[in-house]
Design a protein around this motif. Structure first.
Motif, PDB file in Angstrom:
ATOM      1  N   ASN A  14       0.817  -1.227   0.000  1.00  0.00           N
ATOM      2  CA  ASN A  14       0.000   0.000   0.000  1.00  0.00           C
ATOM      3  C   ASN A  14       0.845   1.269   0.000  1.00  0.00           C
ATOM      4  O   ASN A  14       0.393   2.319   0.463  1.00  0.00           O
ATOM      5  CB  ASN A  14      -0.960   0.025   1.202  1.00  0.00           C
ATOM      6  N   SER A  15       2.083   1.180  -0.522  1.00  0.00           N
ATOM      7  CA  SER A  15       2.942   2.362  -0.449  1.00  0.00           C
ATOM      8  C   SER A  15       3.843   2.577  -1.661  1.00  0.00           C
ATOM      9  O   SER A  15       4.485   3.618  -1.765  1.00  0.00           O
ATOM     10  CB  SER A  15       3.818   2.301   0.808  1.00  0.00           C
ATOM     11  N   PHE A  16       3.917   1.615  -2.589  1.00  0.00           N
ATOM     12  CA  PHE A  16       4.788   1.765  -3.751  1.00  0.00           C
ATOM     13  C   PHE A  16       4.049   1.243  -4.972  1.00  0.00           C
ATOM     14  O   PHE A  16       3.563   0.102  -4.963  1.00  0.00           O
ATOM     15  CB  PHE A  16       6.096   0.976  -3.545  1.00  0.00           C
ATOM     16  N   ILE A  17       3.963   2.070  -6.028  1.00  0.00           N
ATOM     17  CA  ILE A  17       3.184   1.706  -7.207  1.00  0.00           C
ATOM     18  C   ILE A  17       4.074   1.648  -8.446  1.00  0.00           C
ATOM     19  O   ILE A  17       5.007   2.445  -8.581  1.00  0.00           O
ATOM     20  CB  ILE A  17       2.030   2.715  -7.420  1.00  0.00           C
ATOM     21  N   ILE A  18       3.790   0.686  -9.304  1.00  0.00           N
ATOM     22  CA  ILE A  18       4.444   0.603 -10.606  1.00  0.00           C
ATOM     23  C   ILE A  18       3.338   0.590 -11.647  1.00  0.00           C
ATOM     24  O   ILE A  18       2.440  -0.256 -11.597  1.00  0.00           O
ATOM     25  CB  ILE A  18       5.311  -0.662 -10.747  1.00  0.00           C
ATOM     26  N   ARG A  19       3.403   1.526 -12.583  1.00  0.00           N
ATOM     27  CA  ARG A  19       2.399   1.645 -13.629  1.00  0.00           C
ATOM     28  C   ARG A  19       2.977   1.191 -14.968  1.00  0.00           C
ATOM     29  O   ARG A  19       4.177   1.103 -15.146  1.00  0.00           O
ATOM     30  CB  ARG A  19       1.945   3.095 -13.752  1.00  0.00           C
ATOM     31  N   ASP A  20       2.086   0.939 -15.907  1.00  0.00           N
ATOM     32  CA  ASP A  20       2.431   0.643 -17.301  1.00  0.00           C
ATOM     33  C   ASP A  20       3.143  -0.685 -17.511  1.00  0.00           C
ATOM     34  O   ASP A  20       3.925  -0.816 -18.448  1.00  0.00           O
ATOM     35  CB  ASP A  20       3.241   1.779 -17.928  1.00  0.00           C
ATOM     36  N   LEU A  21       2.860  -1.681 -16.680  1.00  0.00           N
ATOM     37  CA  LEU A  21       3.288  -3.031 -17.025  1.00  0.00           C
ATOM     38  C   LEU A  21       2.420  -3.451 -18.199  1.00  0.00           C
ATOM     39  O   LEU A  21       1.261  -3.053 -18.298  1.00  0.00           O
ATOM     40  CB  LEU A  21       3.077  -3.988 -15.851  1.00  0.00           C
ATOM     41  N   LYS A  22       2.955  -4.260 -19.097  1.00  0.00           N
ATOM     42  CA  LYS A  22       2.201  -4.696 -20.266  1.00  0.00           C
ATOM     43  C   LYS A  22       1.955  -6.192 -20.185  1.00  0.00           C
ATOM     44  O   LYS A  22       2.855  -6.957 -19.846  1.00  0.00           O
ATOM     45  CB  LYS A  22       2.966  -4.383 -21.550  1.00  0.00           C
ATOM     46  N   ILE A  23       0.735  -6.599 -20.524  1.00  0.00           N
ATOM     47  CA  ILE A  23       0.403  -8.012 -20.621  1.00  0.00           C
ATOM     48  C   ILE A  23       0.406  -8.348 -22.105  1.00  0.00           C
ATOM     49  O   ILE A  23      -0.368  -7.799 -22.883  1.00  0.00           O
ATOM     50  CB  ILE A  23      -0.964  -8.312 -19.982  1.00  0.00           C
ATOM     51  N   ILE A  24       1.323  -9.228 -22.481  1.00  0.00           N
ATOM     52  CA  ILE A  24       1.558  -9.576 -23.878  1.00  0.00           C
ATOM     53  C   ILE A  24       1.167 -11.035 -24.099  1.00  0.00           C
ATOM     54  O   ILE A  24       1.453 -11.891 -23.261  1.00  0.00           O
ATOM     55  CB  ILE A  24       3.051  -9.409 -24.245  1.00  0.00           C
ATOM     56  N   GLU A  25       0.550 -11.309 -25.241  1.00  0.00           N
ATOM     57  CA  GLU A  25       0.256 -12.693 -25.610  1.00  0.00           C
ATOM     58  C   GLU A  25       1.427 -13.230 -26.417  1.00  0.00           C
ATOM     59  O   GLU A  25       1.680 -12.783 -27.538  1.00  0.00           O
ATOM     60  CB  GLU A  25      -1.033 -12.779 -26.426  1.00  0.00           C
ATOM     61  N   GLY A  26       2.155 -14.174 -25.822  1.00  0.00           N
ATOM     62  CA  GLY A  26       3.306 -14.765 -26.497  1.00  0.00           C
ATOM     63  C   GLY A  26       2.957 -16.129 -27.071  1.00  0.00           C
ATOM     64  O   GLY A  26       1.824 -16.597 -26.961  1.00  0.00           O
ATOM     65  N   ASN A  27       3.941 -16.772 -27.652  1.00  0.00           N
ATOM     66  CA  ASN A  27       3.740 -18.097 -28.242  1.00  0.00           C
ATOM     67  C   ASN A  27       3.420 -19.165 -27.193  1.00  0.00           C
ATOM     68  O   ASN A  27       2.768 -20.149 -27.487  1.00  0.00           O
ATOM     69  CB  ASN A  27       4.974 -18.519 -29.040  1.00  0.00           C
ATOM     70  N   LYS A  28       3.894 -18.962 -25.959  1.00  0.00           N
ATOM     71  CA  LYS A  28       3.683 -19.937 -24.885  1.00  0.00           C
ATOM     72  C   LYS A  28       2.681 -19.444 -23.847  1.00  0.00           C
ATOM     73  O   LYS A  28       2.644 -19.949 -22.736  1.00  0.00           O
ATOM     74  CB  LYS A  28       5.007 -20.255 -24.206  1.00  0.00           C
TER      75      LYS A  28
END
Length: 87
Positions: A27-41
């Motif tokens: 509840n104290s450190f945020i990370i934005r803009d992670l990407k969820i990618i569809e890969g071959n596996k």
């Protein structure tokens, strides 16, 4: 450090990029803009990055060990699947 919140935002295009995510630790450190990618596996999580002058990309933030990377990826992918199922 515990993951206390994960939010997923669907991508607008229909390519390999499926969604963006935000993750909060203790509840104290945020990370934005992670990407969820569809890969071959299957789906995977890409860390936020910035383009360098030579055209390559470099992660702005990233986990320092495989256990933390796996915890982040598991939490984000789980929330992504939950959000897709609820639509």
């Amino acid at each position: 450090m515990q993951i206390t919140e994960v939010k997923v935002f669907p991508a607008k295009e229909n390519g390999r990029l499926k969604a963006y995510a935000t993750i909060v630790f203790d509840n104290s450190f945020i990370i934005r803009d992670l990407k969820i990618i569809e890969g071959n596996k299957g789906h995977f999580v890409s860390m936020p990055s910035r383009r360098r002058k030579d055209g390559t990309f470099r992660d702005i933030v990233h986990p320092l060990n495989s256990e933390t990377r796996q915890a982040i990826e598991d939490s984000v992918i789980k929330e992504y699947h939950n959000s897709v199922e609820s639509v």
